[in-house]
Design a protein around this motif. Structure first.
Motif: not given
Length: 173
Positions: A66-94
């Motif tokens: 139901d979410k609008d991911f806009g242009d995000l699917p365009t980066v799905l090339k090569g190896n992709t890992s998904v990171m989920y977090s309750e805190t918006g900046n936690a994956p960026a800090k990792v």
């Protein structure tokens, strides 16, 4: 992988996308087993869930979401890992901390509270995003400041209205 297995994976990915407001896409290819274990450990400590996904299945899950991911699917090339977090900046800090000793992971893109960020050059900005808890703390601090001024004016103004007004006007200037 059978058609039924693919459908099951897409359903699970769609549910994960629905359940998470903060989703990062990263490239962790090239990390050896030891570095991958270190990254997974760092994610675990930061309460970040890390999953390697197939781009085609994630694209279908994004389309089914139901979410609008806009242009995000365009980066799905090569190896992709998904990171989920309750805190918006936690994956960026990792990612940023991990890159002190490695050139990976690379940030492909992120979906943070309905905002879309594309490219590794967005990493520093994502690290600086404040969590809801940090914003609430800042607001409470700002709201407490005027109340503290009034209380100190009441204490130092000698109890008279003129003294309180004089003290408050001196604090403003």
């Amino acid at each position: 992988m059978t058609r039924e297995e693919k459908s099951q994976v897409i359903e699970e990915l769609t549910a994960q996308l629905a359940d998470n407001a903060n989703i990062y896409l990263a490239d962790i290819s090239g990390l050896n087993a030891s570095n991958t274990s270190d990254l997974r450990r760092a994610c675990f400590k930061a309460n970040v869930q890390l999953n390697v996904v197939k781009n085609t299945l994630l694209t279908k899950a994004m389309e089914a979401s139901d979410k609008d991911f806009g242009d995000l699917p365009t980066v799905l090339k090569g190896n992709t890992s998904v990171m989920y977090s309750e805190t918006g900046n936690a994956p960026a800090k990792v990612i940023k901390n991990f890159r002190k000793k490695s050139d990976k992971p690379l940030l492909k893109g992120a979906f943070i509270e309905e905002a879309i960020y594309l490219g590794d050059d967005q990493l520093d900005m994502l690290v600086d995003i404040k969590s809801k808890e940090e914003l609430i703390g800042d607001i409470i601090g700002l709201l407490q400041s005027p109340a503290k001024n009034v209380i100190s004016a009441l204490k130092s103004g000698g109890g008279t209205i003129a003294g309180i007004i004089k003290t408050l006007s001196e604090k403003e200037g």
